[in-house]
Design an enzyme around this catalytic site. Sequence first.
Site, PDB file in Angstrom:
ATOM      1  N   HIS A 184       0.820  -1.231   0.000  1.00 45.12           N
ATOM      2  CA  HIS A 184       0.000   0.000   0.000  1.00 45.12           C
ATOM      3  C   HIS A 184       0.848   1.273   0.000  1.00 45.12           C
ATOM      4  O   HIS A 184       0.319   2.365  -0.207  1.00 45.12           O
ATOM      5  CB  HIS A 184      -0.919   0.042   1.232  1.00 45.12           C
ATOM      6  CG  HIS A 184      -1.948  -1.040   1.265  1.00 45.12           C
ATOM      7  ND1 HIS A 184      -2.811  -1.266   0.219  1.00 45.12           N
ATOM      8  CD2 HIS A 184      -2.249  -1.965   2.212  1.00 45.12           C
ATOM      9  CE1 HIS A 184      -3.608  -2.296   0.529  1.00 45.12           C
ATOM     10  NE2 HIS A 184      -3.281  -2.740   1.716  1.00 45.12           N
ATOM     11  N   ASP A 191      -2.779 -10.762  -2.143  1.00 42.84           N
ATOM     12  CA  ASP A 191      -3.330 -10.199  -0.906  1.00 42.84           C
ATOM     13  C   ASP A 191      -4.789  -9.799  -1.168  1.00 42.84           C
ATOM     14  O   ASP A 191      -5.136  -9.420  -2.290  1.00 42.84           O
ATOM     15  CB  ASP A 191      -2.510  -8.965  -0.508  1.00 42.84           C
ATOM     16  CG  ASP A 191      -2.869  -8.434   0.872  1.00 42.84           C
ATOM     17  OD1 ASP A 191      -2.143  -8.739   1.829  1.00 42.84           O
ATOM     18  OD2 ASP A 191      -3.882  -7.705   0.990  1.00 42.84           O
ATOM     19  N   HIS A 251      -6.345  -7.263  -0.317  1.00 43.92           N
ATOM     20  CA  HIS A 251      -6.477  -5.824  -0.591  1.00 43.92           C
ATOM     21  C   HIS A 251      -5.741  -5.461  -1.876  1.00 43.92           C
ATOM     22  O   HIS A 251      -4.702  -6.050  -2.181  1.00 43.92           O
ATOM     23  CB  HIS A 251      -5.898  -5.014   0.577  1.00 43.92           C
ATOM     24  CG  HIS A 251      -6.539  -5.317   1.899  1.00 43.92           C
ATOM     25  ND1 HIS A 251      -5.959  -6.153   2.838  1.00 43.92           N
ATOM     26  CD2 HIS A 251      -7.723  -4.921   2.408  1.00 43.92           C
ATOM     27  CE1 HIS A 251      -6.768  -6.249   3.891  1.00 43.92           C
ATOM     28  NE2 HIS A 251      -7.848  -5.511   3.656  1.00 43.92           N
ATOM     29  N   ASP A 304      -4.612 -12.765   3.689  1.00 40.43           N
ATOM     30  CA  ASP A 304      -5.834 -12.264   4.315  1.00 40.43           C
ATOM     31  C   ASP A 304      -7.099 -12.474   3.487  1.00 40.43           C
ATOM     32  O   ASP A 304      -8.178 -12.038   3.892  1.00 40.43           O
ATOM     33  CB  ASP A 304      -5.673 -10.784   4.711  1.00 40.43           C
ATOM     34  CG  ASP A 304      -4.973  -9.961   3.635  1.00 40.43           C
ATOM     35  OD1 ASP A 304      -4.751 -10.475   2.525  1.00 40.43           O
ATOM     36  OD2 ASP A 304      -4.642  -8.786   3.922  1.00 40.43           O
TER      37      ASP A 304
HETATM   38 ZN   LIG Z   1      -4.117  -7.138   2.902  1.00 39.35          ZN
END
Ligand SMILES: [Zn+2]
Length: 287
Positions: free
Chosen positions: A114, A150, A152, A230
Amino acid sequence: MSKFFINRPIVAIVIAILMTMCGIVATLELLRNQTELPVTWAAPGRVDDAPILRAHSPEHLARLNEPEDFDADTPFYENIGAYARASVAAALDALKAARAGENVSSLMRPPGHHAMRDRAMGFCYLNNIAIAVLEAAASGAKRVAVYDFDVHHGNGTEAILVDRPGVAFFSTHLYPCYPGTGTANVGKNCFNYPVEPGEPRETYRATLARALDDLKKFRPDLVAVSAGFDAYARDPLVQGALVLEDYYWLGQSLRALDVPMFSLLEGGYSRELPELIFAYLKGVEGK
Ligand SMILES: [Zn+2]
Protein backbone atom coordinates in the site's frame (compact mmCIF):
# COMPACT_ATOMS: atom_id res chain seq x y z
CA MET A 1 15.50 -22.20 -16.95
CA SER A 2 16.31 -22.19 -13.27
CA LYS A 3 15.10 -24.95 -11.04
CA PHE A 4 14.44 -24.44 -7.38
CA PHE A 5 16.04 -26.77 -4.94
CA ILE A 6 16.40 -24.88 -1.74
CA ASN A 7 13.61 -23.36 0.21
CA ARG A 8 15.10 -20.35 1.88
CA PRO A 9 12.71 -18.04 3.64
CA ILE A 10 14.58 -14.90 4.58
CA VAL A 11 13.66 -14.06 8.11
CA ALA A 12 15.44 -12.05 10.71
CA ILE A 13 14.69 -9.75 13.57
CA VAL A 14 11.21 -9.91 14.90
CA ILE A 15 9.29 -6.83 13.97
CA ALA A 16 6.66 -5.56 16.33
CA ILE A 17 3.96 -4.18 14.09
CA LEU A 18 0.49 -4.20 15.61
CA MET A 19 -1.36 -7.48 15.46
CA THR A 20 0.97 -8.89 12.87
CA MET A 21 3.69 -9.92 15.31
CA CYS A 22 2.04 -13.01 16.87
CA GLY A 23 1.49 -14.56 13.46
CA ILE A 24 5.12 -14.19 12.47
CA VAL A 25 6.48 -15.58 15.73
CA ALA A 26 4.17 -18.59 15.40
CA THR A 27 5.17 -19.03 11.75
CA LEU A 28 8.85 -19.11 12.68
CA GLU A 29 8.10 -21.71 15.32
CA LEU A 30 6.18 -23.88 12.87
CA LEU A 31 8.85 -23.64 10.17
CA ARG A 32 11.65 -24.38 12.65
CA ASN A 33 9.87 -27.44 14.02
CA GLN A 34 8.72 -29.05 10.79
CA THR A 35 10.74 -31.61 8.82
CA GLU A 36 8.92 -31.65 5.46
CA LEU A 37 10.71 -28.65 3.94
CA PRO A 38 14.47 -28.02 3.97
CA VAL A 39 14.69 -24.43 5.19
CA THR A 40 17.78 -22.26 5.18
CA TRP A 41 17.42 -19.09 7.21
CA ALA A 42 19.01 -15.77 6.41
CA ALA A 43 18.98 -12.31 7.95
CA PRO A 44 18.58 -9.26 5.71
CA GLY A 45 21.57 -7.17 4.73
CA ARG A 46 21.61 -3.39 4.52
CA VAL A 47 20.08 -1.19 1.87
CA ASP A 48 21.33 2.10 0.43
CA ASP A 49 19.00 4.98 -0.34
CA ALA A 50 19.45 4.65 -4.12
CA PRO A 51 17.17 1.64 -4.76
CA ILE A 52 14.53 3.02 -2.38
CA LEU A 53 14.57 6.38 -4.17
CA ARG A 54 13.54 4.75 -7.45
CA ALA A 55 10.14 4.15 -5.82
CA HIS A 56 9.85 6.86 -3.14
CA SER A 57 10.54 10.56 -2.82
CA PRO A 58 13.42 11.79 -0.63
CA GLU A 59 10.79 13.66 1.43
CA HIS A 60 8.99 10.41 2.20
CA LEU A 61 12.20 8.67 3.22
CA ALA A 62 12.99 11.55 5.59
CA ARG A 63 9.42 11.58 6.93
CA LEU A 64 9.88 8.03 8.32
CA ASN A 65 12.11 9.53 11.01
CA GLU A 66 9.57 12.09 12.20
CA PRO A 67 7.74 10.91 15.33
CA GLU A 68 4.20 11.46 14.10
CA ASP A 69 1.58 8.91 12.99
CA PHE A 70 1.07 8.53 9.23
CA ASP A 71 -2.62 7.64 9.38
CA ALA A 72 -4.99 5.71 11.67
CA ASP A 73 -3.70 2.33 10.38
CA THR A 74 -0.09 3.32 10.10
CA PRO A 75 1.39 4.62 13.34
CA PHE A 76 4.85 5.96 13.95
CA TYR A 77 6.99 3.52 15.96
CA GLU A 78 10.42 4.13 17.40
CA ASN A 79 12.88 3.10 14.65
CA ILE A 80 10.12 2.35 12.13
CA GLY A 81 12.38 3.69 9.37
CA ALA A 82 15.02 1.07 10.24
CA TYR A 83 12.45 -1.74 10.36
CA ALA A 84 10.97 -0.69 7.02
CA ARG A 85 14.46 -0.60 5.51
CA ALA A 86 15.17 -4.10 6.86
CA SER A 87 12.06 -5.34 5.01
CA VAL A 88 13.32 -3.66 1.83
CA ALA A 89 16.77 -5.20 2.33
CA ALA A 90 15.16 -8.66 2.64
CA ALA A 91 13.20 -8.03 -0.58
CA LEU A 92 16.41 -7.14 -2.43
CA ASP A 93 18.19 -10.17 -0.96
CA ALA A 94 15.25 -12.31 -2.10
CA LEU A 95 15.55 -10.90 -5.60
CA LYS A 96 19.24 -11.78 -5.67
CA ALA A 97 18.60 -15.30 -4.37
CA ALA A 98 15.83 -15.86 -6.94
CA ARG A 99 18.20 -14.86 -9.71
CA ALA A 100 20.72 -17.37 -8.36
CA GLY A 101 18.07 -20.08 -8.81
CA GLU A 102 16.96 -20.33 -5.20
CA ASN A 103 13.43 -20.77 -4.02
CA VAL A 104 13.07 -17.82 -1.70
CA SER A 105 10.52 -16.05 0.46
CA SER A 106 10.77 -13.09 2.82
CA LEU A 107 8.67 -13.26 5.97
CA MET A 108 9.65 -9.76 7.00
CA ARG A 109 7.23 -7.11 8.13
CA PRO A 110 6.20 -4.33 7.79
CA PRO A 111 4.53 -5.23 4.49
CA GLY A 112 4.71 -2.82 1.56
CA HIS A 113 2.09 -2.99 -1.19
CA HIS A 114 0.00 0.00 0.00
CA ALA A 115 2.97 2.35 0.41
CA MET A 116 2.83 5.17 -2.14
CA ARG A 117 5.70 7.17 -3.56
CA ASP A 118 5.03 9.99 -1.08
CA ARG A 119 3.02 8.34 1.65
CA ALA A 120 2.88 5.48 4.16
CA MET A 121 -0.54 3.85 4.51
CA GLY A 122 -2.30 0.59 5.40
CA PHE A 123 0.47 -0.80 7.71
CA CYS A 124 2.96 -0.14 4.85
CA TYR A 125 5.88 2.31 5.05
CA LEU A 126 8.13 1.44 2.10
CA ASN A 127 6.97 -0.52 -0.95
CA ASN A 128 9.23 -3.56 -0.73
CA ILE A 129 8.00 -5.24 -3.89
CA ALA A 130 8.05 -2.14 -6.09
CA ILE A 131 11.58 -1.33 -4.93
CA ALA A 132 12.72 -4.90 -5.74
CA VAL A 133 11.01 -4.86 -9.15
CA LEU A 134 12.60 -1.53 -10.10
CA GLU A 135 15.99 -2.87 -8.96
CA ALA A 136 15.44 -5.96 -11.14
CA ALA A 137 14.52 -3.82 -14.13
CA ALA A 138 17.51 -1.53 -13.57
CA SER A 139 19.86 -4.51 -13.46
CA GLY A 140 18.87 -6.39 -16.57
CA ALA A 141 15.46 -8.05 -16.13
CA LYS A 142 13.49 -7.48 -19.32
CA ARG A 143 10.01 -8.64 -18.27
CA VAL A 144 9.08 -8.60 -14.59
CA ALA A 145 5.59 -9.56 -13.43
CA VAL A 146 4.11 -8.85 -10.01
CA TYR A 147 1.43 -11.25 -8.84
CA ASP A 148 -0.43 -9.82 -5.81
CA PHE A 149 -2.83 -12.22 -4.10
CA ASP A 150 -3.33 -10.20 -0.91
CA VAL A 151 -7.07 -9.59 -0.34
CA HIS A 152 -6.48 -5.82 -0.59
CA HIS A 153 -5.60 -4.01 -3.79
CA GLY A 154 -1.87 -3.24 -4.05
CA ASN A 155 -2.55 0.42 -4.77
CA GLY A 156 0.96 1.59 -3.91
CA THR A 157 2.61 -0.98 -6.15
CA GLU A 158 0.27 -0.04 -8.98
CA ALA A 159 0.89 3.69 -8.57
CA ILE A 160 4.67 3.22 -8.55
CA LEU A 161 4.84 0.73 -11.43
CA VAL A 162 2.15 2.08 -13.76
CA ASP A 163 3.40 2.36 -17.35
CA ARG A 164 6.95 1.33 -16.46
CA PRO A 165 8.31 -0.50 -19.51
CA GLY A 166 9.06 -4.19 -19.03
CA VAL A 167 6.93 -4.46 -15.87
CA ALA A 168 3.37 -5.74 -15.38
CA PHE A 169 1.17 -5.90 -12.27
CA PHE A 170 -1.63 -8.43 -11.69
CA SER A 171 -3.77 -8.06 -8.54
CA THR A 172 -6.70 -10.11 -7.30
CA HIS A 173 -8.55 -8.52 -4.37
CA LEU A 174 -11.93 -7.81 -2.82
CA TYR A 175 -13.84 -4.74 -3.92
CA PRO A 176 -15.51 -2.81 -2.32
CA CYS A 177 -12.79 -2.99 0.31
CA TYR A 178 -9.78 -1.04 1.62
CA PRO A 179 -8.13 0.96 0.01
CA GLY A 180 -11.01 1.54 -2.40
CA THR A 181 -9.06 1.16 -5.65
CA GLY A 182 -8.50 -1.66 -8.15
CA THR A 183 -11.85 -1.67 -9.93
CA ALA A 184 -10.38 -1.48 -13.43
CA ASN A 185 -7.09 -1.84 -15.28
CA VAL A 186 -4.76 1.16 -15.06
CA GLY A 187 -2.28 2.35 -17.67
CA LYS A 188 -0.86 -0.15 -20.11
CA ASN A 189 0.48 -2.61 -17.55
CA CYS A 190 -1.67 -2.81 -14.39
CA PHE A 191 -4.37 -5.47 -14.46
CA ASN A 192 -6.95 -5.72 -11.71
CA TYR A 193 -9.27 -8.61 -10.88
CA PRO A 194 -11.76 -7.44 -8.24
CA VAL A 195 -14.02 -9.96 -6.49
CA GLU A 196 -17.15 -8.87 -4.62
CA PRO A 197 -17.32 -9.65 -0.90
CA GLY A 198 -19.59 -12.65 -0.33
CA GLU A 199 -18.73 -14.38 -3.60
CA PRO A 200 -18.07 -18.10 -3.10
CA ARG A 201 -14.62 -19.63 -2.85
CA GLU A 202 -14.88 -21.09 -6.37
CA THR A 203 -15.31 -17.61 -7.84
CA TYR A 204 -12.35 -16.24 -5.88
CA ARG A 205 -10.11 -19.09 -6.97
CA ALA A 206 -11.24 -18.87 -10.60
CA THR A 207 -10.37 -15.16 -10.52
CA LEU A 208 -6.89 -15.91 -9.14
CA ALA A 209 -6.46 -18.45 -11.96
CA ARG A 210 -7.57 -15.92 -14.57
CA ALA A 211 -5.03 -13.38 -13.30
CA LEU A 212 -2.33 -16.06 -13.44
CA ASP A 213 -3.28 -16.98 -17.02
CA ASP A 214 -2.93 -13.34 -18.05
CA LEU A 215 0.42 -13.14 -16.24
CA LYS A 216 1.62 -16.14 -18.28
CA LYS A 217 0.68 -14.36 -21.51
CA PHE A 218 3.01 -11.52 -20.46
CA ARG A 219 5.88 -14.10 -20.62
CA PRO A 220 7.84 -12.81 -17.59
CA ASP A 221 11.48 -13.68 -17.03
CA LEU A 222 11.04 -12.96 -13.31
CA VAL A 223 7.98 -13.12 -11.04
CA ALA A 224 7.66 -11.11 -7.82
CA VAL A 225 4.83 -12.25 -5.57
CA SER A 226 3.01 -10.03 -3.06
CA ALA A 227 1.97 -12.92 -0.84
CA GLY A 228 -0.84 -11.79 1.44
CA PHE A 229 -2.82 -14.39 3.36
CA ASP A 230 -5.83 -12.26 4.32
CA ALA A 231 -8.21 -13.60 1.62
CA TYR A 232 -8.48 -16.61 3.95
CA ALA A 233 -12.11 -17.21 4.96
CA ARG A 234 -11.34 -16.93 8.69
CA ASP A 235 -9.18 -13.82 8.52
CA PRO A 236 -10.57 -11.28 11.01
CA LEU A 237 -10.06 -8.22 8.80
CA VAL A 238 -12.28 -8.83 5.77
CA GLN A 239 -14.67 -11.30 4.17
CA GLY A 240 -12.35 -13.47 2.11
CA ALA A 241 -13.29 -16.92 0.88
CA LEU A 242 -10.12 -18.99 0.47
CA VAL A 243 -9.23 -22.14 2.41
CA LEU A 244 -5.87 -23.69 3.33
CA GLU A 245 -5.70 -25.81 0.18
CA ASP A 246 -6.00 -22.73 -2.01
CA TYR A 247 -2.67 -21.43 -0.71
CA TYR A 248 -1.02 -24.73 -1.57
CA TRP A 249 -2.56 -24.44 -5.03
CA LEU A 250 -1.26 -20.87 -5.37
CA GLY A 251 2.28 -22.01 -4.53
CA GLN A 252 2.05 -24.96 -6.92
CA SER A 253 0.65 -22.81 -9.74
CA LEU A 254 3.40 -20.22 -9.36
CA ARG A 255 6.04 -22.97 -9.28
CA ALA A 256 4.58 -24.39 -12.50
CA LEU A 257 5.47 -21.13 -14.30
CA ASP A 258 9.09 -22.37 -14.13
CA VAL A 259 10.42 -18.83 -13.98
CA PRO A 260 12.72 -17.38 -11.25
CA MET A 261 10.46 -16.12 -8.52
CA PHE A 262 10.49 -14.60 -5.05
CA SER A 263 7.68 -14.01 -2.56
CA LEU A 264 7.33 -11.20 -0.04
CA LEU A 265 4.88 -11.37 2.84
CA GLU A 266 2.12 -8.79 2.79
CA GLY A 267 -1.05 -9.17 4.94
CA GLY A 268 -2.54 -12.12 6.82
CA TYR A 269 -3.92 -11.80 10.34
CA SER A 270 -5.68 -15.06 11.21
CA ARG A 271 -4.57 -17.57 13.84
CA GLU A 272 -3.90 -19.98 10.99
CA LEU A 273 -1.35 -17.71 9.31
CA PRO A 274 1.54 -20.16 10.02
CA GLU A 275 -0.34 -23.06 8.40
CA LEU A 276 -1.33 -20.91 5.41
CA ILE A 277 2.26 -19.81 4.83
CA PHE A 278 3.51 -23.38 5.27
CA ALA A 279 0.95 -24.66 2.73
CA TYR A 280 2.02 -21.98 0.25
CA LEU A 281 5.74 -22.75 0.73
CA LYS A 282 5.07 -26.47 0.24
CA GLY A 283 3.30 -25.65 -3.02
CA VAL A 284 6.18 -23.44 -4.15
CA GLU A 285 8.69 -26.17 -3.24
CA GLY A 286 6.66 -28.88 -4.99
CA LYS A 287 6.23 -31.00 -1.86
ZN1 LIG B 1 -4.12 -7.14 2.90
